[in-house]
Design a protein around this motif. Structure first.
Motif, PDB file in Angstrom:
ATOM      1  N   GLY A 183      -5.193  37.525 -52.817  1.00 23.55           N
ATOM      2  CA  GLY A 183      -5.754  36.529 -51.924  1.00 23.55           C
ATOM      3  C   GLY A 183      -5.114  36.586 -50.563  1.00 23.55           C
ATOM      4  O   GLY A 183      -4.235  37.393 -50.286  1.00 23.55           O
ATOM      5  N   ILE A 184      -5.559  35.714 -49.699  1.00 23.93           N
ATOM      6  CA  ILE A 184      -5.066  35.658 -48.324  1.00 23.93           C
ATOM      7  C   ILE A 184      -3.571  35.341 -48.287  1.00 23.93           C
ATOM      8  O   ILE A 184      -2.860  35.737 -47.383  1.00 23.93           O
ATOM      9  CB  ILE A 184      -5.854  34.630 -47.486  1.00 23.93           C
ATOM     10  N   LEU A 185      -3.092  34.638 -49.275  1.00 25.95           N
ATOM     11  CA  LEU A 185      -1.687  34.243 -49.272  1.00 25.95           C
ATOM     12  C   LEU A 185      -0.779  35.301 -49.898  1.00 25.95           C
ATOM     13  O   LEU A 185       0.387  35.060 -50.144  1.00 25.95           O
ATOM     14  CB  LEU A 185      -1.524  32.892 -49.979  1.00 25.95           C
ATOM     15  N   ARG A 186      -1.305  36.484 -50.156  1.00 26.26           N
ATOM     16  CA  ARG A 186      -0.486  37.588 -50.671  1.00 26.26           C
ATOM     17  C   ARG A 186      -0.093  38.558 -49.564  1.00 26.26           C
ATOM     18  O   ARG A 186       0.611  39.524 -49.815  1.00 26.26           O
ATOM     19  CB  ARG A 186      -1.242  38.351 -51.749  1.00 26.26           C
ATOM     20  N   THR A 187      -0.573  38.315 -48.351  1.00 26.30           N
ATOM     21  CA  THR A 187      -0.271  39.192 -47.228  1.00 26.30           C
ATOM     22  C   THR A 187       0.263  38.356 -46.079  1.00 26.30           C
ATOM     23  O   THR A 187      -0.333  37.347 -45.721  1.00 26.30           O
ATOM     24  CB  THR A 187      -1.542  39.946 -46.769  1.00 26.30           C
ATOM     25  N   THR A 188       1.365  38.770 -45.474  1.00 24.45           N
ATOM     26  CA  THR A 188       1.919  38.052 -44.325  1.00 24.45           C
ATOM     27  C   THR A 188       1.139  38.437 -43.074  1.00 24.45           C
ATOM     28  O   THR A 188       0.354  39.398 -43.085  1.00 24.45           O
ATOM     29  CB  THR A 188       3.406  38.387 -44.115  1.00 24.45           C
ATOM     30  N   ILE A 189       1.390  37.729 -41.961  1.00 28.03           N
ATOM     31  CA  ILE A 189       0.683  38.044 -40.722  1.00 28.03           C
ATOM     32  C   ILE A 189       1.045  39.423 -40.192  1.00 28.03           C
ATOM     33  O   ILE A 189       0.313  40.001 -39.405  1.00 28.03           O
ATOM     34  CB  ILE A 189       0.924  36.976 -39.633  1.00 28.03           C
ATOM     35  N   THR A 190       2.171  39.967 -40.639  1.00 28.94           N
ATOM     36  CA  THR A 190       2.570  41.311 -40.217  1.00 28.94           C
ATOM     37  C   THR A 190       2.021  42.382 -41.154  1.00 28.94           C
ATOM     38  O   THR A 190       2.268  43.561 -40.952  1.00 28.94           O
ATOM     39  CB  THR A 190       4.111  41.421 -40.166  1.00 28.94           C
ATOM     40  N   GLY A 191       1.287  41.961 -42.191  1.00 24.79           N
ATOM     41  CA  GLY A 191       0.687  42.909 -43.124  1.00 24.79           C
ATOM     42  C   GLY A 191       1.527  43.199 -44.349  1.00 24.79           C
ATOM     43  O   GLY A 191       1.142  44.002 -45.204  1.00 24.79           O
ATOM     44  N   GLN A 192       2.690  42.581 -44.452  1.00 24.49           N
ATOM     45  CA  GLN A 192       3.558  42.797 -45.610  1.00 24.49           C
ATOM     46  C   GLN A 192       2.885  42.240 -46.862  1.00 24.49           C
ATOM     47  O   GLN A 192       2.395  41.121 -46.876  1.00 24.49           O
ATOM     48  CB  GLN A 192       4.896  42.099 -45.391  1.00 24.49           C
ATOM     49  N   ARG A 193       2.827  43.045 -47.924  1.00 21.36           N
ATOM     50  CA  ARG A 193       2.242  42.616 -49.203  1.00 21.36           C
ATOM     51  C   ARG A 193       3.317  41.922 -50.028  1.00 21.36           C
ATOM     52  O   ARG A 193       4.417  42.427 -50.189  1.00 21.36           O
ATOM     53  CB  ARG A 193       1.695  43.815 -49.980  1.00 21.36           C
ATOM     54  N   LEU A 194       2.978  40.743 -50.540  1.00 22.05           N
ATOM     55  CA  LEU A 194       3.910  39.961 -51.345  1.00 22.05           C
ATOM     56  C   LEU A 194       3.611  40.158 -52.828  1.00 22.05           C
ATOM     57  O   LEU A 194       2.457  40.383 -53.206  1.00 22.05           O
ATOM     58  CB  LEU A 194       3.786  38.475 -50.984  1.00 22.05           C
ATOM     59  N   GLU A 195       4.623  40.072 -53.648  1.00 20.05           N
ATOM     60  CA  GLU A 195       4.430  40.213 -55.093  1.00 20.05           C
ATOM     61  C   GLU A 195       3.747  38.986 -55.684  1.00 20.05           C
ATOM     62  O   GLU A 195       3.013  39.090 -56.666  1.00 20.05           O
ATOM     63  CB  GLU A 195       5.775  40.450 -55.781  1.00 20.05           C
ATOM     64  N   GLU A 196       3.980  37.817 -55.103  1.00 19.38           N
ATOM     65  CA  GLU A 196       3.378  36.571 -55.569  1.00 19.38           C
ATOM     66  C   GLU A 196       2.696  35.886 -54.392  1.00 19.38           C
ATOM     67  O   GLU A 196       3.040  36.123 -53.235  1.00 19.38           O
ATOM     68  CB  GLU A 196       4.444  35.636 -56.138  1.00 19.38           C
TER      69      GLU A 196
END
Length: 154
Positions: free
Chosen positions: A1-14
Motif C-alpha cells: 500500500g501507499i504506507l509501505r513506501t516513504t516519500i524518498t522511495g524507500q520500501r518498508l517491511e511493514e
C-alpha cells in the motif's frame, strides 16, 4: 500500500502507521510553505511559482493554505490544479484506483470531479441525518482557485 513506501522511495517491511505518514506530510507542506514565505519576504515584488503534486494544494490543506496563514494577507497566494482526476477530488478511500482509471479512460472523470469540500459544524457527526441539512454546514473549501483541463469533459 501507499504506507509501505516513504516519500524518498524507500520500501518498508511493514506498513507505516498513519500518524507517522500524516505527520511527515504536514512537516513537508509546512517546510515548503515556510521556505516560500521566507523567499517572498527576501524578494519584495518577486513572483514564486511552485510545481507540486495535487495533494500539496487541494482544498487549501497543503502548501497554499499554510502559505496564506504565514503571509497573513501580506502576500497573495493562488492555487492552480492541472487536469485533476476523480480520485484527486474526493475524500480519501471513497474512490478506488480502478474507478479513477475507468473514469479517465472513458473521458467522464473531469465531469465528475468535486470542486469543493463541505465541512460540518462542531458537534455534527458525519453520516447522520443532521449532517445532510444545509444549516449543519460550517463552510466549504475550494478544490483550488483555478482548475485547468487540457481537454474539455465529454
Amino acid at each position: 500500500g501507499i504506507l509501505r513506501t516513504t516519500i524518498t522511495g524507500q520500501r518498508l517491511e511493514e506498513d507505516m502507521p498513519f500518524t507517522r505518514f500524516f505527520s511527515g506530510r504536514i512537516l513537508w507542506d509546512e517546510g515548503m510553505a515556510s521556505n516560500a514565505y521566507k523567499w517572498s519576504m527576501s524578494n519584495p515584488g518577486g513572483l514564486i511559482i511552485g510545481l507540486v503534486g495535487a495533494d500539496h494544494v487541494k482544498f487549501e490543506g497543503g502548501i497554499t493554505g499554510r502559505y496564506k496563514r504565514l503571509a497573513n494577507g501580506q502576500y497573495d497566494s493562488i492555487s492552480v490544479i492541472l487536469n485533476p482526476t476523480l480520485i484527486d477530488t474526493r475524500p480519501s478511500g471513497s474512490v478506488s484506483m480502478a474507478t479513477n482509471s475507468a473514469a479517465s479512460a472513458v473521458g467522464d472523470g473531469a465531469s465528475q470531479i468535486s470542486l469543493q469540500l463541505r465541512y460540518l459544524k462542531e458537534g455534527v457527526d458525519m453520516g447522520t441525518l443532521e449532517s445532510r441539512k444545509p444549516e449543519s454546514t460550517a463552510g466549504v473549501l475550494p478544490l483550488a482557485d483555478y482548475i485547468v483541463l487540457s481537454q474539455s469533459p465529454r
